[in-house]
Enzyme design. Sequence first.
Site, PDB file in Angstrom:
ATOM      1  N   GLU A 100      94.364  96.197   2.919  1.00  0.00           N
ATOM      2  CA  GLU A 100      95.189  97.341   2.234  1.00  0.00           C
ATOM      3  C   GLU A 100      94.586  98.651   2.348  1.00  0.00           C
ATOM      4  OE1 GLU A 100      97.968  99.488   1.345  1.00  0.00           O
ATOM      5  OE2 GLU A 100      98.598  97.455   1.487  1.00  0.00           O
ATOM      6  N   ASP A 150     105.805  98.880   6.810  1.00  0.00           N
ATOM      7  CA  ASP A 150     106.515  99.938   6.740  1.00  0.00           C
ATOM      8  C   ASP A 150     107.437 100.183   7.879  1.00  0.00           C
ATOM      9  OD1 ASP A 150     107.124 102.961   7.196  1.00  0.00           O
ATOM     10  OD2 ASP A 150     105.485 103.574   6.190  1.00  0.00           O
ATOM     11  N   HIS A 224     111.061  92.897  -7.470  1.00  0.00           N
ATOM     12  CA  HIS A 224     111.996  93.384  -8.220  1.00  0.00           C
ATOM     13  C   HIS A 224     113.017  94.265  -7.088  1.00  0.00           C
ATOM     14  CE1 HIS A 224     110.801  92.277 -11.815  1.00  0.00           C
ATOM     15  NE2 HIS A 224     109.522  92.862 -11.754  1.00  0.00           N
ATOM     16  N   PHE A 225     112.421  95.067  -6.301  1.00  0.00           N
ATOM     17  CA  PHE A 225     113.263  95.931  -5.174  1.00  0.00           C
ATOM     18  C   PHE A 225     113.778  95.014  -4.310  1.00  0.00           C
ATOM     19  CE2 PHE A 225     112.975  97.698  -0.881  1.00  0.00           C
ATOM     20  CZ  PHE A 225     113.699  98.837  -1.239  1.00  0.00           C
ATOM     21  N   GLU A 226     113.344  93.697  -3.958  1.00  0.00           N
ATOM     22  CA  GLU A 226     113.921  92.836  -3.151  1.00  0.00           C
ATOM     23  C   GLU A 226     115.473  92.404  -3.968  1.00  0.00           C
ATOM     24  OE1 GLU A 226     113.324  88.573  -0.817  1.00  0.00           O
ATOM     25  OE2 GLU A 226     111.713  89.556  -1.818  1.00  0.00           O
TER      26      GLU A 226
END
Length: 261
Positions: A100, A150, A224-226
């Site tokens: 990362e 991205d 959570h975004f998914e």
Amino acid sequence: MTDPFTSDGAKMPPKPFTIEEGRRQVRSFVLRQGRFTPAQQRTFDALWPRFGLDYLGAPRDLAATFGRDAHKVLEIGFGNGAALRFAAQQDPSRDYIGIEVHAPGVGRLLNALEEDGSTHVRLYHHDAVEVLEHEIADGALDEVRIYFPDPWHKKRHNKRRLIQPAFAQLLVRKLREGGRLHAATDWADYAEQMWDVLDATPGLVNRAGPRGHVERPTWRPQTHFETRGQKLGHGVWDLLYDRDSGIGNRESQEQLPSASG
């Protein structure tokens, strides 16, 4: 314990790394390295010797790094580290390597690994292309995971996407025969590009068939975004590829081990 890695801090200018493809260079991704606050830096300095791998630019003996021979799983662009932490908790029989470039994300995962008492996870804070090209031996990896890279959704920026032919060929070199590549995206256009690139890469066989995807495997937690995106009708595409000798047919697919973990 308060997590000091809650803010990105001041942003540093983006610095691209590239991989050769023909006459042009393809970016792997853009370095988005937030500066540490003093508290974040102290925590990073305390935990990095335990969990971090400094980029040396020379082949690394992974068995010596982890002190054992075990399957090696690499996650590229682990973000805040949730998926990597989950995988390490669920299957301690494997060794996990995370890469990362965003400093606070690395810091958050360092804290989590200390909390878990992990001994089978190591992290790079460096560009994935350089790590793969210079530190990971060919055939050393059992699996590569790339979750929600991205999307660079503007058409003029598509060339910055991580999944490009030269990068796919690099992954094939680093995976052992019988290994696996797992990519996931929530951008339909990026899924199409992944199919265009990966389905055409010699040595990769799509587990679901040409331009196919699978249900989310149990080893990838739902974010959570998914979850929010799915409630809004957004799709998620999980693509599984087996590394073989380059013969991409259904018979060779059916003889490969199951994708249960």
